[in-house]
Design a protein around this motif. Structure first.
Motif, PDB file in Angstrom:
ATOM      1  N   ASN A 195       0.861  -1.193   0.000  1.00 14.28           N
ATOM      2  CA  ASN A 195       0.000   0.000   0.000  1.00 14.28           C
ATOM      3  C   ASN A 195       0.893   1.238   0.000  1.00 14.28           C
ATOM      4  OD1 ASN A 195      -1.937  -2.073   0.844  1.00 14.28           O
ATOM      5  ND2 ASN A 195      -3.286  -0.349   1.306  1.00 14.28           N
ATOM      6  N   PHE A 196       0.809   2.042  -1.050  1.00 15.71           N
ATOM      7  CA  PHE A 196       1.617   3.262  -1.093  1.00 15.71           C
ATOM      8  C   PHE A 196       1.211   4.081  -2.314  1.00 15.71           C
ATOM      9  CE2 PHE A 196       3.900   0.056  -3.518  1.00 15.71           C
ATOM     10  CZ  PHE A 196       4.278   0.725  -4.669  1.00 15.71           C
ATOM     11  N   GLY A 197       1.622   5.345  -2.302  1.00 16.07           N
ATOM     12  CA  GLY A 197       1.423   6.230  -3.439  1.00 16.07           C
ATOM     13  C   GLY A 197       0.061   6.888  -3.474  1.00 16.07           C
ATOM     14  N   ALA A 198      -0.022   7.991  -4.229  1.00 17.98           N
ATOM     15  CA  ALA A 198      -1.289   8.706  -4.475  1.00 17.98           C
ATOM     16  C   ALA A 198      -2.003   9.077  -3.176  1.00 17.98           C
ATOM     17  CB  ALA A 198      -2.197   7.868  -5.372  1.00 17.98           C
ATOM     18  N   GLY A 199      -1.241   9.498  -2.183  1.00 15.32           N
ATOM     19  CA  GLY A 199      -1.820   9.949  -0.924  1.00 15.32           C
ATOM     20  C   GLY A 199      -2.156   8.851   0.061  1.00 15.32           C
ATOM     21  N   ARG A 200      -1.917   7.599  -0.275  1.00 15.79           N
ATOM     22  CA  ARG A 200      -2.217   6.501   0.659  1.00 15.79           C
ATOM     23  C   ARG A 200      -1.219   6.493   1.811  1.00 15.79           C
ATOM     24  NH1 ARG A 200      -2.258   4.491  -4.544  1.00 15.79           N
ATOM     25  NH2 ARG A 200      -4.246   3.684  -5.327  1.00 15.79           N
ATOM     26  N   THR A 201      -1.657   5.973   2.926  1.00 19.37           N
ATOM     27  CA  THR A 201      -0.745   5.702   4.017  1.00 19.37           C
ATOM     28  C   THR A 201      -0.033   4.386   3.729  1.00 19.37           C
ATOM     29  OG1 THR A 201      -2.174   6.831   5.608  1.00 19.37           O
ATOM     30  CG2 THR A 201      -0.531   5.315   6.501  1.00 19.37           C
ATOM     31  N   SER A 202       1.294   4.421   3.696  1.00 19.07           N
ATOM     32  CA  SER A 202       2.058   3.230   3.322  1.00 19.07           C
ATOM     33  C   SER A 202       1.858   2.100   4.334  1.00 19.07           C
ATOM     34  CB  SER A 202       3.540   3.567   3.218  1.00 19.07           C
ATOM     35  OG  SER A 202       3.756   4.511   2.187  1.00 19.07           O
ATOM     36  N   ALA A 203       1.740   0.884   3.822  1.00 21.51           N
ATOM     37  CA  ALA A 203       1.541  -0.291   4.678  1.00 21.51           C
ATOM     38  C   ALA A 203       2.144  -1.501   3.990  1.00 21.51           C
ATOM     39  CB  ALA A 203       0.057  -0.516   4.956  1.00 21.51           C
ATOM     40  N   TRP A 204       2.290  -2.573   4.731  1.00 25.19           N
ATOM     41  CA  TRP A 204       2.976  -3.766   4.240  1.00 25.19           C
ATOM     42  C   TRP A 204       2.230  -4.999   4.701  1.00 25.19           C
ATOM     43  CZ3 TRP A 204       4.694   0.018   7.415  1.00 25.19           C
ATOM     44  CH2 TRP A 204       4.663  -0.261   8.781  1.00 25.19           C
ATOM     45  N   ASP A 205       2.589  -6.124   4.099  1.00 26.88           N
ATOM     46  CA  ASP A 205       1.998  -7.404   4.482  1.00 26.88           C
ATOM     47  C   ASP A 205       3.071  -8.477   4.351  1.00 26.88           C
ATOM     48  OD1 ASP A 205       0.602  -9.717   4.906  1.00 26.88           O
ATOM     49  OD2 ASP A 205      -0.880  -9.408   3.323  1.00 26.88           O
ATOM     50  N   PHE A 206       3.589  -8.919   5.494  1.00 22.43           N
ATOM     51  CA  PHE A 206       4.582  -9.986   5.533  1.00 22.43           C
ATOM     52  C   PHE A 206       4.007 -11.258   6.160  1.00 22.43           C
ATOM     53  CE2 PHE A 206       7.762  -6.294   5.926  1.00 22.43           C
ATOM     54  CZ  PHE A 206       7.890  -6.201   4.554  1.00 22.43           C
ATOM     55  N   ALA A 207       2.724 -11.502   5.918  1.00 24.89           N
ATOM     56  CA  ALA A 207       2.073 -12.749   6.302  1.00 24.89           C
ATOM     57  C   ALA A 207       2.242 -13.088   7.776  1.00 24.89           C
ATOM     58  CB  ALA A 207       2.599 -13.907   5.443  1.00 24.89           C
ATOM     59  N   ALA A 208       1.986 -12.123   8.636  1.00 30.72           N
ATOM     60  CA  ALA A 208       1.982 -12.330  10.093  1.00 30.72           C
ATOM     61  C   ALA A 208       3.360 -12.611  10.679  1.00 30.72           C
ATOM     62  CB  ALA A 208       1.014 -13.451  10.496  1.00 30.72           C
ATOM     63  N   HIS A 209       4.426 -12.421   9.898  1.00 34.18           N
ATOM     64  CA  HIS A 209       5.764 -12.490  10.490  1.00 34.18           C
ATOM     65  C   HIS A 209       5.969 -11.341  11.467  1.00 34.18           C
ATOM     66  CE1 HIS A 209       7.661 -15.811   8.346  1.00 34.18           C
ATOM     67  NE2 HIS A 209       7.068 -15.397   7.238  1.00 34.18           N
ATOM     68  N   CYS A 210       5.239 -10.267  11.260  1.00 35.97           N
ATOM     69  CA  CYS A 210       5.281  -9.136  12.181  1.00 35.97           C
ATOM     70  C   CYS A 210       3.959  -8.401  12.033  1.00 35.97           C
ATOM     71  CB  CYS A 210       6.459  -8.213  11.870  1.00 35.97           C
ATOM     72  SG  CYS A 210       6.352  -7.427  10.256  1.00 35.97           S
ATOM     73  N   ASP A 211       3.789  -7.325  12.785  1.00 33.75           N
ATOM     74  CA  ASP A 211       2.540  -6.574  12.714  1.00 33.75           C
ATOM     75  C   ASP A 211       2.422  -5.914  11.351  1.00 33.75           C
ATOM     76  OD1 ASP A 211       1.729  -7.147  15.329  1.00 33.75           O
ATOM     77  OD2 ASP A 211       3.088  -5.613  16.103  1.00 33.75           O
ATOM     78  N   ASN A 212       1.339  -6.207  10.649  1.00 34.45           N
ATOM     79  CA  ASN A 212       1.133  -5.649   9.323  1.00 34.45           C
ATOM     80  C   ASN A 212       0.400  -4.322   9.401  1.00 34.45           C
ATOM     81  OD1 ASN A 212       2.303  -7.840   7.959  1.00 34.45           O
ATOM     82  ND2 ASN A 212       0.402  -9.009   8.081  1.00 34.45           N
ATOM     83  N   GLY A 213       0.641  -3.489   8.410  1.00 30.96           N
ATOM     84  CA  GLY A 213      -0.125  -2.261   8.298  1.00 30.96           C
ATOM     85  C   GLY A 213       0.606  -1.040   8.802  1.00 30.96           C
ATOM     86  N   ALA A 214       0.062   0.112   8.460  1.00 28.16           N
ATOM     87  CA  ALA A 214       0.729   1.371   8.736  1.00 28.16           C
ATOM     88  C   ALA A 214       0.770   1.705  10.227  1.00 28.16           C
ATOM     89  CB  ALA A 214       0.033   2.489   7.969  1.00 28.16           C
ATOM     90  N   ALA A 215      -0.156   1.193  10.997  1.00 29.05           N
ATOM     91  CA  ALA A 215      -0.241   1.576  12.403  1.00 29.05           C
ATOM     92  C   ALA A 215       0.782   0.844  13.274  1.00 29.05           C
ATOM     93  CB  ALA A 215      -1.645   1.299  12.940  1.00 29.05           C
TER      94      ALA A 215
END
Length: 326
Positions: A60-80
């Protein structure tokens, strides 16, 4: 006598350092972060099989989005949240001389990314540099990742601008890092990444020879090798070109058995002047099948393969330390 031994050891260490730092040494790259059962980064890097591990994905990134990630529960996902628990694992892999990249994009069905303008590309490039490449504290802790991978599967707009902006950072700062792209094997036109690859800024090209019947091993190796030959002439001569393959029958359409790969495909692929190795999708399937174990020695037949040179380097280093102590 002791000084002569020290001089000899320094000379040997310099030879191994020079040979192992060459960017054209072939190897295996693998995507990690798509399934919790694949194991952690440390276990992946401890195999000694991988030259590059790609963290998938910043989706999740670009065009005003808050950047976020998804590593399949290896760590806390998402921008928060943060993935700072990966910091020590990333640094461990780098100590083993495994490059760690952040892969951006991914399957559009579970991602939300795009760039809206050149200025947007500039903002995303700064975000990537500040948070993942500079060593400043960011979502993964205080890390200096080795590169950014473009795994783009929607829209073609402004990815070339993003590549130029990232290149600006590596040209104007003391932080050298790599750029890679993972296009689908179709060549005319190249989906999504055509303009970006045309910049010739990418050090590695991981071509996805799967999930596209016209250029993957769905009807035999001929279509794949024909597409490979086109890619050899299509990308810049200083690019390292990788065969992107499924690491298991369930990883994607166009699976090639290790035996067929070693017997029919690799002998032809390695004739290319810019052959870089094999990219595997993904670590979870490779963990299940042992695919990389079966092909490692064939990916690079030379003594300079990562696992061999690393082992020799460690032995020489230990001998050097013993001489110093003596």
């Amino acid at each position: 006598m002791a000084s002569e031994r020290v001089a000899l050891m320094i000379f040997l260490l310099s030879l191994f350092t020079l040979s192992s730092s060459r960017p054209d040494n072939a190897g295996i790259a693998v995507y990690w972060g798509r399934n919790l059962q694949e194991g952690d980064l440390v276990s992946a890097c401890d195999t000694g099989n991988y030259k590059i591990v790609l963290l998938a994905f910043l989706n999740n990134f670009g065009a005003g989005r808050t950047s976020a990630w998804d590593f399949a529960a290896h760590c806390d996902n998402g921008a928060a949240e943060k993935c700072t628990e990966l910091e020590s694992e990333i640094k461990y892999c780098q100590e083993q001389r495994v490059k760690v990249f952040l892969s951006i994009g991914g399957d559009p069905d579970d991602s939300d990314y795009s760039l809206s303008s050149r200025d947007d590309a500039k903002e995303v490039a700064k975000y990537l540099y500040d948070n993942f490449l500079s060593g400043q504290y960011g979502p993964l802790g205080s890390v200096k990742l080795d590169g950014i991978d473009f795994h783009i599967e929607q829209t073609e707009n402004y990815w070339d601008d993003l590549a130029w902006e990232l290149d600006f950072f590596r040209q104007t700062t003391s932080r050298r890092f790599y750029l890679s792209a993972a296009p689908k094997c179709l060549t005319y036109p190249i989906p999504y990444l055509g303009k970006a690859i045309a910049t010739k800024l990418f050090d590695y090209i991981f071509v996805q020879f799967y999930n596209n019947p016209s250029c993957s091993n769905t009807t035999g190796t001929e279509a794949l090798l024909s597409s490979w030959n086109k890619w050899v002439g299509l990308v810049a001569s200083n690019n390292s070109l990788f065969l992107g393959l499924p690491a298991g029958p369930t990883a994607g359409e166009g699976y090639i058995s290790p035996d067929l790969l070693k017997r029919r495909v690799l002998p032809q692929a390695k004739k290319a002047h810019n052959y870089g190795g094999v990219m595997l999708w993904d670590r979870f399937r490779d963990f299940q099948t042992g695919y990389s174990d079966q092909i490692l020695l064939n990916v690079n037949d030379h003594v300079s393969s990562n696992s061999v040179s690393d082992a020799i380097y460690r032995c020489v280093s230990k001998a050097f330390n013993r001489v110093i102590d003596y």
